[in-house]
Design a protein around this motif. Structure first.
Motif, PDB file in Angstrom:
ATOM      1  N   THR A   1       0.827  -1.208   0.000  1.00  0.00           N
ATOM      2  CA  THR A   1       0.000   0.000   0.000  1.00  0.00           C
ATOM      3  C   THR A   1       0.863   1.260   0.000  1.00  0.00           C
ATOM      4  OG1 THR A   1      -1.699  -1.182   1.242  1.00  0.00           O
ATOM      5  CG2 THR A   1      -1.802   1.209   1.292  1.00  0.00           C
ATOM      6  N   PHE A   2       2.018   1.191   0.670  1.00  0.00           N
ATOM      7  CA  PHE A   2       2.865   2.372   0.826  1.00  0.00           C
ATOM      8  C   PHE A   2       3.929   2.488  -0.271  1.00  0.00           C
ATOM      9  CE2 PHE A   2       1.268   1.265   5.045  1.00  0.00           C
ATOM     10  CZ  PHE A   2       0.646   2.452   5.380  1.00  0.00           C
ATOM     11  N   ARG A   3       3.826   1.647  -1.294  1.00  0.00           N
ATOM     12  CA  ARG A   3       4.742   1.760  -2.430  1.00  0.00           C
ATOM     13  C   ARG A   3       4.167   2.640  -3.529  1.00  0.00           C
ATOM     14  NH1 ARG A   3       6.676  -4.600  -2.979  1.00  0.00           N
ATOM     15  NH2 ARG A   3       7.791  -4.699  -0.988  1.00  0.00           N
ATOM     16  N   GLN A   4       3.047   3.287  -3.245  1.00  0.00           N
ATOM     17  CA  GLN A   4       2.411   4.196  -4.201  1.00  0.00           C
ATOM     18  C   GLN A   4       2.619   5.624  -3.718  1.00  0.00           C
ATOM     19  OE1 GLN A   4      -1.340   1.697  -3.468  1.00  0.00           O
ATOM     20  NE2 GLN A   4      -1.711   2.557  -5.480  1.00  0.00           N
ATOM     21  N   PRO A   5       3.579   6.335  -4.254  1.00  0.00           N
ATOM     22  CA  PRO A   5       3.874   7.688  -3.757  1.00  0.00           C
ATOM     23  C   PRO A   5       2.663   8.612  -3.778  1.00  0.00           C
ATOM     24  CG  PRO A   5       5.624   6.932  -5.209  1.00  0.00           C
ATOM     25  CD  PRO A   5       4.520   5.925  -5.314  1.00  0.00           C
ATOM     26  N   ARG A   6       1.848   8.512  -4.815  1.00  0.00           N
ATOM     27  CA  ARG A   6       0.692   9.413  -4.892  1.00  0.00           C
ATOM     28  C   ARG A   6      -0.323   9.086  -3.800  1.00  0.00           C
ATOM     29  NH1 ARG A   6      -0.556  12.985  -8.618  1.00  0.00           N
ATOM     30  NH2 ARG A   6       1.020  12.106 -10.013  1.00  0.00           N
ATOM     31  N   PHE A   7      -0.520   7.808  -3.515  1.00  0.00           N
ATOM     32  CA  PHE A   7      -1.459   7.432  -2.455  1.00  0.00           C
ATOM     33  C   PHE A   7      -0.924   7.861  -1.089  1.00  0.00           C
ATOM     34  CE2 PHE A   7      -2.858   4.319   0.777  1.00  0.00           C
ATOM     35  CZ  PHE A   7      -4.209   4.624   0.784  1.00  0.00           C
ATOM     36  N   VAL A   8       0.361   7.688  -0.843  1.00  0.00           N
ATOM     37  CA  VAL A   8       0.952   8.115   0.424  1.00  0.00           C
ATOM     38  C   VAL A   8       0.787   9.627   0.595  1.00  0.00           C
ATOM     39  CG1 VAL A   8       3.106   8.320   1.727  1.00  0.00           C
ATOM     40  CG2 VAL A   8       2.567   6.186   0.530  1.00  0.00           C
ATOM     41  N   ALA A   9       1.045  10.375  -0.472  1.00  0.00           N
ATOM     42  CA  ALA A   9       0.857  11.829  -0.411  1.00  0.00           C
ATOM     43  C   ALA A   9      -0.611  12.162  -0.154  1.00  0.00           C
ATOM     44  CB  ALA A   9       1.324  12.475  -1.707  1.00  0.00           C
ATOM     45  N   PHE A  10      -1.516  11.386  -0.748  1.00  0.00           N
ATOM     46  CA  PHE A  10      -2.955  11.607  -0.573  1.00  0.00           C
ATOM     47  C   PHE A  10      -3.362  11.426   0.884  1.00  0.00           C
ATOM     48  CE2 PHE A  10      -7.306   9.938  -0.362  1.00  0.00           C
ATOM     49  CZ  PHE A  10      -8.006  10.901  -1.068  1.00  0.00           C
ATOM     50  N   ILE A  11      -2.938  10.323   1.533  1.00  0.00           N
ATOM     51  CA  ILE A  11      -3.390  10.080   2.905  1.00  0.00           C
ATOM     52  C   ILE A  11      -2.731  11.062   3.879  1.00  0.00           C
ATOM     53  CG2 ILE A  11      -3.939   7.665   2.467  1.00  0.00           C
ATOM     54  CD1 ILE A  11      -1.391   6.874   3.947  1.00  0.00           C
ATOM     55  N   ILE A  12      -1.519  11.512   3.579  1.00  0.00           N
ATOM     56  CA  ILE A  12      -0.895  12.521   4.444  1.00  0.00           C
ATOM     57  C   ILE A  12      -1.662  13.834   4.357  1.00  0.00           C
ATOM     58  CG2 ILE A  12       1.163  13.948   4.761  1.00  0.00           C
ATOM     59  CD1 ILE A  12       2.827  11.509   3.924  1.00  0.00           C
ATOM     60  N   ALA A  13      -1.989  14.251   3.122  1.00  0.00           N
ATOM     61  CA  ALA A  13      -2.746  15.494   2.951  1.00  0.00           C
ATOM     62  C   ALA A  13      -4.140  15.369   3.565  1.00  0.00           C
ATOM     63  CB  ALA A  13      -2.846  15.854   1.475  1.00  0.00           C
ATOM     64  N   TYR A  14      -4.766  14.215   3.391  1.00  0.00           N
ATOM     65  CA  TYR A  14      -6.128  14.023   3.894  1.00  0.00           C
ATOM     66  C   TYR A  14      -6.161  13.920   5.417  1.00  0.00           C
ATOM     67  CZ  TYR A  14     -10.766  11.915   4.461  1.00  0.00           C
ATOM     68  OH  TYR A  14     -12.057  11.647   4.849  1.00  0.00           O
ATOM     69  N   SER A  15      -5.031  13.545   6.049  1.00  0.00           N
ATOM     70  CA  SER A  15      -5.024  13.311   7.493  1.00  0.00           C
ATOM     71  C   SER A  15      -5.372  14.565   8.295  1.00  0.00           C
ATOM     72  CB  SER A  15      -3.665  12.774   7.943  1.00  0.00           C
ATOM     73  OG  SER A  15      -2.654  13.754   7.776  1.00  0.00           O
ATOM     74  N   SER A  16      -5.192  15.741   7.707  1.00  0.00           N
ATOM     75  CA  SER A  16      -5.541  16.959   8.451  1.00  0.00           C
ATOM     76  C   SER A  16      -7.053  17.079   8.660  1.00  0.00           C
ATOM     77  CB  SER A  16      -4.999  18.205   7.749  1.00  0.00           C
ATOM     78  OG  SER A  16      -5.719  18.487   6.580  1.00  0.00           O
ATOM     79  N   TRP A  17      -7.839  16.310   7.908  1.00  0.00           N
ATOM     80  CA  TRP A  17      -9.290  16.319   8.131  1.00  0.00           C
ATOM     81  C   TRP A  17      -9.613  15.794   9.529  1.00  0.00           C
ATOM     82  CZ3 TRP A  17     -14.007  15.290   9.483  1.00  0.00           C
ATOM     83  CH2 TRP A  17     -14.401  13.977   9.771  1.00  0.00           C
ATOM     84  N   LEU A  18      -9.046  14.640   9.907  1.00  0.00           N
ATOM     85  CA  LEU A  18      -9.353  14.083  11.221  1.00  0.00           C
ATOM     86  C   LEU A  18      -8.765  14.952  12.328  1.00  0.00           C
ATOM     87  CD1 LEU A  18     -10.838  11.793  12.577  1.00  0.00           C
ATOM     88  CD2 LEU A  18      -8.735  10.448  12.545  1.00  0.00           C
TER      89      LEU A  18
END
Length: 406
Positions: A208-225
């Motif tokens: 799951t963490f070998r996808q740079p775009r997905f990792v960037a997505f969940i980091i950016a999205y984490s500010s929601w919680l």
């Protein structure tokens, strides 16, 4: 044998499970702090530690629950989560010393970490099937999922409050009973998944963490919680600044629930027409505006009467509107990053990133919010600092999701 009838059945079962799970959760956990203080006679610091461990045992384990769902199938992991939460509630009910209570609190979190990403992965698959047939979209199913969860979150504390006269242990036993009933119903209603190992190429969760775009997505999205968690950390500070007390929290939380129940589905349909990729930055801008609205009032002497709650009302309204746009849209995008064999791990990673952000953010902002307790120019700064994070997420997601535009 075709699974099509079962697929048709999944969404109502999953929506109902979210409703029941939230009743069982919110009937017990909101009263845990009172039990620890009044019955166990624990200090405020120890109570905070126990509640923090409970939250982190859930959010931090989401990636594990999602990975187990991918590997062994959603049904067995969901049922296991129910069993573990029942065990946690029984420990809370019968524990006579500190360590059983701590273990019980953590088990309630671990149980949620097992069944939540599994249910979301199943709903994503069912929503994809529904959308492909020209019926309700995946985002709309997630919006209904949020509405059912909010209804449970409203009714749960009411049920718990009705039982508190009997004692917290009876409340915990009632919560265990709710999850036992859910366990039996889901055992018969959820589809078996023993065929998965024959039809799917199961990949390790760390891919799951070998996808740079997905990792960037969940980091950016984490500010929601991190932002939404300020309903519990920062909102009470603003209420104190305005001269209110904890009794004012009830109507404000009720406002959030009414907004979600009445507007979630229409906003999800609007987001579907606009496109999830376009809506995500808008949702984060609303979160940023929620903090900025309080910052505007922070230096002022609060007025008399109900008008003193105006900044809090603005905060709750904007934060909830942002949430309603963000959450279904983000969860609708996850299958575009993931294959079916790693859906659970991807949903788990999304939640775990948010949990880490909350833990780090609370450590950072806890002391900063002390400056916002008294009307002054300095009281603006914590709120403006909080506004920066979702604003950065809005900008980041505009770039990250650009290739996903359809």
């Amino acid at each position: 044998m075709s699974l099509r009838p079962a697929t048709t059945l999944w969404p109502p079962v999953l929506l109902g499970s979210q409703f029941v799970f939230n009743i069982g959760f919110y009937a017990v956990v909101p009263f845990l702090a009172i039990f620890l203080r009044d019955d166990m006679l624990l200090s405020g610091g120890l109570i905070g530690l126990i509640l923090g461990l409970r939250t982190f045992s859930q959010q931090g384990m989401f990636i594990v629950g999602g990975a187990l769902s991918d590997r062994f199938g959603a049904k067995i992991v969901i049922l296991s989560g129910c069993v573990i939460r029942v065990a946690g509630y029984l420990l809370l009910a019968f524990g006579q010393s500190l360590w059983p209570i701590i273990l019980g609190a953590c088990l309630t979190g671990i149980g949620g970490a097992l069944f939540s990403p599994s249910i979301e992965a199943l709903l994503a698959k069912a929503g994809t099937h529904s959308e492909a047939k020209g019926k309700r979209s995946r985002a709309e199913w997630f919006a209904l999922f949020a509405v059912c969860g909010e209804l449970g979150a409203v009714l749960g504390p009411v049920a718990g409050a009705l039982l508190t006269g009997l004692g917290f242990r009876q409340v915990a036993l009632a919560g265990a009973g709710v999850f036992i009933i859910a366990l039996v119903v889901l055992y018969f209603c959820l589809p078996d998944s023993h065929h998965r190992s024959q039809t799917l190429n199961i990949q390790p969760w760390w891919t799951t963490f070998r996808q740079p775009r997905f990792v960037a997505f969940i980091i950016a999205y984490s500010s929601w919680l991190l932002s939404y968690n300020q309903l519990y950390l920062a909102l009470p500070v603003e209420i104190q600044r305005s001269g209110g007390n904890e009794k004012d929290l009830g109507p404000l939380f009720m406002l959030a629930s009414i907004l979600i129940i009445t507007l979630q589905l229409p906003l999800a349909r609007f987001a579907r027409r606009a496109g999830a990729v376009r809506i995500l930055p808008v949702g984060f801008v609303l979160l940023s505006a929620a903090f900025a609205s309080v910052a505007m009032f922070a230096p002022m002497t609060p007025p008399e009467g109900w008008l003193r709650l105006l900044p809090s009302v603005c905060f709750v309204t904007l934060l909830t509107l942002g949430q309603m746009l963000l959450v279904p849209s983000a969860k609708d995008l996850i299958p575009r990053f993931a294959e079916e064999s790693t859906l659970g791990a991807h949903y788990g990673a999304l939640a775990t990133a948010g949990g880490i952000a909350v833990l780090a953010g609370n450590l950072l902002f806890g002391s900063q919010l002390d400056r916002a307790l008294v009307p002054s120019t300095q009281a603006m700064y914590p709120w403006l600092l909080l506004a920066i994070f979702p604003l950065c997420s809005a900008l980041a997601l505009h770039v990250i999701c650009r290739p996903l535009r359809s």
